[in-house]
Scaffold this active site. Structure first.
Site, PDB file in Angstrom:
ATOM      1  N   HIS A 348       0.794  -1.231   0.000  1.00  0.00           N
ATOM      2  CA  HIS A 348       0.000   0.000   0.000  1.00  0.00           C
ATOM      3  C   HIS A 348       0.822   1.275   0.000  1.00  0.00           C
ATOM      4  CE1 HIS A 348      -3.995  -1.822   0.846  1.00  0.00           C
ATOM      5  NE2 HIS A 348      -3.275  -2.738   1.466  1.00  0.00           N
ATOM      6  N   LYS A 527      -8.092  13.850   4.344  1.00  0.00           N
ATOM      7  CA  LYS A 527      -7.178  12.705   4.356  1.00  0.00           C
ATOM      8  C   LYS A 527      -6.192  12.936   5.492  1.00  0.00           C
ATOM      9  CE  LYS A 527      -6.201  13.991   0.035  1.00  0.00           C
ATOM     10  NZ  LYS A 527      -6.428  12.753  -0.702  1.00  0.00           N
ATOM     11  N   ARG A 528      -5.380  11.923   5.820  1.00  0.00           N
ATOM     12  CA  ARG A 528      -4.346  12.142   6.824  1.00  0.00           C
ATOM     13  C   ARG A 528      -3.460  13.308   6.403  1.00  0.00           C
ATOM     14  NH1 ARG A 528      -3.841   8.240  11.127  1.00  0.00           N
ATOM     15  NH2 ARG A 528      -1.823   9.178  11.588  1.00  0.00           N
ATOM     16  N   LYS A 533       1.053  14.485   0.823  1.00  0.00           N
ATOM     17  CA  LYS A 533      -0.314  14.805   0.385  1.00  0.00           C
ATOM     18  C   LYS A 533      -0.483  16.305   0.152  1.00  0.00           C
ATOM     19  CE  LYS A 533      -2.241  10.824   2.913  1.00  0.00           C
ATOM     20  NZ  LYS A 533      -2.947   9.962   1.928  1.00  0.00           N
ATOM     21  N   THR A 635      -8.477   6.591  -2.032  1.00  0.00           N
ATOM     22  CA  THR A 635      -9.827   6.050  -2.186  1.00  0.00           C
ATOM     23  C   THR A 635     -10.845   7.158  -1.932  1.00  0.00           C
ATOM     24  OG1 THR A 635      -9.569   5.225   0.078  1.00  0.00           O
ATOM     25  CG2 THR A 635      -9.397   3.619  -1.688  1.00  0.00           C
ATOM     26  N   LYS A 639     -14.507   8.271  -3.834  1.00  0.00           N
ATOM     27  CA  LYS A 639     -15.781   8.603  -3.174  1.00  0.00           C
ATOM     28  C   LYS A 639     -16.268   9.967  -3.630  1.00  0.00           C
ATOM     29  CE  LYS A 639     -14.011   5.972   0.693  1.00  0.00           C
ATOM     30  NZ  LYS A 639     -13.190   6.054   1.913  1.00  0.00           N
TER      31      LYS A 639
END
Ligand code: 26W
Length: 797
Positions: A348, A527-528, A533, A635, A639
C-alpha cells in the site's frame, strides 16, 4: 419486516435486553433496542450463509489486516437489510428521531486511514458478492485518537468506543487461542520445538458483515488479548494489590491501542507483538477450521486463500511454515511451497520510511524460531533463484516487504501507476526474478456506504432515472449518460448537490460558528495530514488567492469555501505545524471583512468515517494534490468523484484512472508527472528557483514567514518556510504555479453552472469502475481463485 413488526421488536429489546421501559428510555437505550432489532434480522442471513459455505466445500478467503476502519454500523445494516422505511415508520410512531439514534452510535475507528477503510469496504463487498470470507484483526480497546484543537494545535485524546456496549459483536470465549513469545528453541534435525517464556490468550469477537439486500453475510473476527493466568490471588492476599493485577494488565496491553502512525515505521516491540498476536491466532483458527473439514494439509491452498494487508501480518509466512514443518511434519521445502500457494500480499505504499523492518535482535528475542526459519527461507530463495542481491536478512535487519514478496504467490499494487512503480522501484530485483508475481488490483469503494447511504438525495435521483440495479452493479451508472444531455436532469442533479451543501452549511454554523455561503465552491481536502499529500500546497494557494482578492476586492471573485479534514500522527511535528497553520490562516481570513465573502477556511476537528459521510455529498471540488509517485492509490478521490465532485489533481495513484474514466475534459489536471518529479529532484536549488519565478508564491511564503498569521509568535512557521525554501522534497514550490493557474480556471468554469453541472453528472455517470465489488472480483479471479457462493437470491430461486 413491517413497521409494526419493527416497532414490536424495538420495544421487546428495550424491555427484555436493555431492561428499560419506554417512559424512561434515553437515546442510548432506543439506539441499542433498534440495533438489536436489526441485528436479529442479520443473524438469520448470517447463519444461512455460514451453513452454505460449510456445506458447499467452497474455497474461503481470509483477509488479515491490522486495521478495519468500519465506522458506524447501524445505518449500514439497516440499508443493506432494506429496513429503513420500516425503522423510520416504527420510530415515528414511537416519537423517536431516527437520525438522532444514528448520530448516537460511536464511530469504530480501528484504523488510521486508507488501508483500514479499504479493508472495511472489502468486507462489505465480499458479503455483497457472496464471496465466502472472513476478516481477521485486532479488537483495539482504544481506536485512533480523538482530535481536538487547542489554539489551533492538535491535541490527542483517547478514543473509547467500547465504553458503551457494542451492539454488533458476539463474544466467543470458546474461540480462545494460546499465543507465545520469547523463550528458547530446541532443534531436532531440521525441525524444532519452541518453548515460549511468555503466554497469553487471544479471544475472538465476531461481527457479522451483511451484504447488499441481506443475500450473504461474512464474519469479521477481532482478537482480544487476555492473560493466561488472570489474577494472582496469593499476591493479593499478601496485600500487594497492584502486583496481583499485573499479568492481566500486561496481557491486555496487546489489544489496548491502535498505533496511530501510518507513515513512519517505529520498530517498537509492542507493535511486533501485536502483529504476531493477531496473525498467529488467525492462522491457528484457519487451520482448525480446515482440519475440521479435511485431512490433507497439502490441500490447504485449494480451500483457503490468505491475504496479507500490507506487511503487518507478514509473520504469517514463517508462522505457517513453522506450524506445517515443526508441528505437522511436512518437509521444510514442502511447507514453504504450501504457504506460498496460500498466501498473497498487498503493498500500500512506496514511501521508504513506511516499509517495515525489524532488528534481528528484537525478532530473535520475541520469536526465536521464526528468525531461524526466516534465515532458511532467505537461503532457499537465494538457492532457487541464484540471486545475489535480494536478501530478507540484511545489515542485522529483517525486511518484511521482501519476506512478504517471497512468501506470496501474488503481490499486488493498488492502482495501475503504483503497480508499475513497484516493478521499477522497491521490488525491481524481485520482479525480475519473479516477473509474473506482481499484479494490479486498483482499489475501489463500496457504493452502498459511499453513495446509497451517505447521499440519499443523489441516490434517489439516480434510482429514479435508471432503476436500482446500480447498487450492486455500479457500471450501470453509465446509463445516466443520456440523461446528462437533458438540462432538466442536470438541474435536479445540482439541486441535490445544493441541498447537501445547505445541510453542511447549517452543520458548520452550529458546530463551528462559521457562516459559509452554500453557493460558493465547496473545495474539500480530507485525508491524513502528510507532507506528500501536500495540504501545505493548498494553504499556500489559499493565501495567494486571499492576497489577490485583497489587492482588488471588487473584481467579482468566485466565492469559495476551503474545507480541510484530517489527523496527524502524534509524533509527526511537521504535519502538526501544517494543522496549526491551516487553523491560523482560517482565523485571519474568516475575520477579514474585505475578503471573507469570497473566501473562507473551515477545519472541523476529528475527521473520521462519519464526518467523511457528511462532507463528501456536499463537495464540489476534490483536492487530490499529492506529489506524483507518492500516493499509492487514494480512495477518498473515488468517493468524491462518485458523488459528483470534480477533481483538481496530479497524475498520481488512482487519479490517473479516474481521469481516464471521467474524461480529461472533466478533470482539472496540474503538476509534474512522477518521472518529471524524479528528474527535477536532481536540480540543485529547485525550490528557490520556483519561488523566484512566481511572485505570488514568494509573497504567500513571505506572509507566513513574517508572522502575518501568527502575530503573537512571528517565528512559529519558520520550520515550514525553511523546508519549503531550501529542501522541498515534495515539490510544493515547483508545482505551485500550475496549481494556482488551475484553481483560477476552476473559478471560471464554476460560474458556468450548466457546464459545471454537466461535468459533475458525468463524473458520477463514469465512476462505476471504482466500486470495490469490481476490485474484489479482480482479487477472486487473479489471486484467490475463489468462486462466489450462490447468494440468498439465487438460492431462493
Ligand atoms: C508501519 C507503519 C505503517 C502503517 C500503515 C506504514 C504504512 C501504513 C499504510 C500502508 C498506509 C496506508 O494507509 N496506505 C494507503 O493505502 C490506501 C489503500 O490502498 C491507498 O489508497 C493510499 O494511497 C495509501 O496511502
Amino acid at each position: 419486516m413491517t413497521p409494526a413488526e419493527m416497532k414490536d421488536a424495538i420495544l421487546h429489546h428495550l424491555v427484555y435486553t436493555l431492561g428499560k421501559d419506554a417512559g424512561h428510555a434515553k437515546t442510548y437505550d432506543w439506539r441499542m433496542a433498534l440495533s438489536f432489532a436489526v441485528r436479529d434480522q442479520i443473524v438469520d442471513s448470517w447463519f444461512a450463509a455460514t451453513r452454505r459455505s460449510y456445506g458447499g466445500g467452497l474455497k474461503r478467503v481470509y483477509y488479515l489486516s491490522m486495521e478495519f476502519l468500519i465506522g458506524r454500523l447501524l445505518k449500514d445494516a439497516i440499508i443493506n437489510m432494506r429496513l429503513e422505511e420500516a425503522a423510520i415508520d416504527a420510530l415515528t410512531e414511537l416519537k423517536i428521531d431516527y437520525r438522532e439514534l444514528l448520530e448516537d452510535e460511536p464511530d469504530a475507528a480501528l484504523g488510521n486511514g486508507g488501508l483500514g477503510r479499504l479493508a472495511a469496504c472489502f468486507m462489505e463487498s465480499m458479503a455483497t458478492i457472496g464471496c465466502p470470507a472472513m476478516g481477521y484483526g485486532i479488537r483495539y480497546e482504544n481506536g485512533l485518537f480523538r482530535q481536538r484543537f487547542e489554539n489551533g494545535r492538535q491535541v490527542e485524546e483517547p478514543e473509547d468506543w467500547l465504553n458503551q456496549r457494542h451492539a454488533w459483536e458476539f463474544e466467543r470465549p470458546e474461540v480462545s487461542i494460546d499465543i507465545g513469545f520469547g523463550g528458547h528453541v530446541q532443534e531436532i534435525g531440521s525441525r524444532a520445538n519452541w518453548y515460549p517464556s511468555e503466554m497469553l490468550i487471544a479471544m475472538g469477537h465476531d461481527t457479522p458483515i451483511i451484504g447488499w439486500d441481506g443475500r450473504w453475510a461474512n464474519t469479521l473476527r477481532l482478537w482480544e488479548a487476555r492473560p493466561m493466568h488472570g489474577f494472582d490471588l496469593q499476591r493479593f492476599n499478601r496485600g500487594d494489590y497492584a502486583a496481583a493485577a499485573e499479568p492481566e494488565a500486561l496481557a491486555r496491553t496487546l489489544s489496548r491501542v491502535l498505533y496511530p502512525d501510518d507513515t513512519t515505521e517505529q520498530g517498537k516491540e509492542l507493535r511486533l507483538k501485536q502483529e504476531f498476536f493477531f496473525t498467529s491466532a488467525s492462522l491457528r483458527d484457519i487451520l482448525r477450521r480446515f482440519e475440521s473439514e479435511y485431512t490433507d494439509l497439502k490441500q490447504l491452498p485449494k480451500k483457503a486463500a490468505i491475504q496479507m494487508n500490507d506487511t503487518h501480518p507478514a509473520i504469517a509466512g514463517p508462522e505457517l511454515v513453522r506450524i506445517l514443518h515443526d508441528e505437522r511434519g511436512m518437509t521444510f521445502e514442502e511447507a514453504v511451497r504450501i504457504a506460498q500457494a496460500t498466501l498473497s500480499y498487498t503493498n500500500h505504499t512506496l514511501l521508504p520510511e513506511a516499509l517495515e523492518r525489524w532488528s534481528e535482535g528484537l525478532m530473535g528475542r520475541l520469536l526465536p524460531r521464526h528468525l531461524q526459519l526466516i534465515g532458511r527461507i532467505d537461503e532457499l530463495h537465494k538457492r532457487e533463484t541464484g540471486s545475489q542481491n535480494v536478501r530478507v536478512l540484511e545489515h542485522g535487519q529483517v525486511k518484511m516487504g521482501e519476506l512478504s514478496f517471497i512468501m506470496a504467490h501474488n503481490v499486488n499494487g493498488v492502482s495501475a501507476l503504483h503497480t508499475d512503480l513497484m516493478k521499477t522501484t522497491v521490488f525491481k530485483d524481485l520482479h525480475n526474478l519473479h516477473p509474473k508475481r506482481i499484479v494490479n488490483e486498483t482499489n475501489g469503494v463500496t457504493p452502498r456506504r459511499w453513495l446509497l447511504s451517505c447521499n440519499p438525495r443523489l441516490s434517489g435521483l439516480i434510482t429514479e432515472a435508471i432503476g436500482e440495479g446500480w447498487i450492486d452493479d455500479l457500471d450501470q451508472l453509465e446509463k445516466l449518460e443520456p440523461f446528462v444531455e437533458d438540462a432538466g436532469f442536470v438541474d435536479r442533479y445540482m439541486a441535490a448537490k445544493r441541498a447537501n451543501k445547505v445541510e453542511l452549511t447549517s452543520w458548520i454554523a452550529e458546530k463551528l460558528q462559521i457562516s459559509v455561503d452554500p453557493d460558493a465552491i465547496f473545495d474539500i481536502q480530507i485525508k491524513r495530514i502528510h507532507e506528500y499529500k501536500r495540504q501545505h500546497l493548498n494553504v499556500l494557494e489559499t493565501i495567494a488567492h486571499w492576497q489577490a482578492i485583497r489587492d482588488n476586492p471588487n473584481a467579482g471573485w468566485t466565492p469559495r469555501v476551503k474545507i480541510f479534514g484530517g489527523k496527524a500522527a502524534p509524533g509527526y511535528f511537521f504535519a502538526k505545524d501544517i494543522i496549526r497553520l491551516v487553523n491560523d490562516v482560517a482565523r485571519v481570513l474568516n475575520s477579514d471583512p474585505l475578503t471573507s465573502r469570497y473566501l473562507k477556511v473551515v477545519y472541523p476537528p476529528n475527521y473520521n468515517v462519519s464526518l467523511a459521510e457528511r462532507l463528501i455529498p456536499a463537495a464540489d471540488l476534490s483536492e487530490q494534490i499529492s506529489t506524483a509517485g507518492k500516493e499509492a492509490s487514494g480512495t477518498g478521490n473515488m468517493k468524491l468523484t462518485l458523488n459528483g465532485a470534480l477533481t483538481v489533481g496530479t497524475l498520481d495513484g488512482a487519479n490517473v484512472e479516474i481521469r481516464e474514466c471521467v474524461g480529461a475534459e472533466n478533470f482539472f489536471l496540474f503538476g509534474m508527472t512522477a518521472e518529471e518529479v524524479m528528474t527535477r529532484r536532481q536540480v540543485g536549488g529547485h525550490a528557490a528557483e520556483a519561488i523566484a519565478a512566481d511572485e505570488r508564491l514568494g509573497r504567500a511564503i513571505e506572509a507566513i514567514r513574517s508572522g502575518r498569521f501568527s502575530a503573537e509568535e512571528p517565528g512559529r512557521y519558520h520550520g515550514i518556510v525553511d523546508n519549503l525554501t531550501h529542501h522541498d522534497y515534495f515539490m510544493v514550490c515547483s508545482d505551485f504555479t500550475d496549481y494556482y493557474r488551475t484553481q483560477r480556471e476552476i473559478d471560471g468554469v464554476f460560474l458556468d453552472t450548466a457546464k459545471w453541472g454537466r461535468m459533475a453528472a458525468l463524473n458520477t455517470a463514469r465512476s462505476g469502475y471504482f466500486s470495490s465489488d469490481r476490485t474484489i472480483r479482480g482479487y477472486m479471479a487473479d489471486i484467490w481463485k475463489a468462486e462466489a457462493a450462490s447468494t440468498g437470491e439465487d438460492a431462493a430461486q
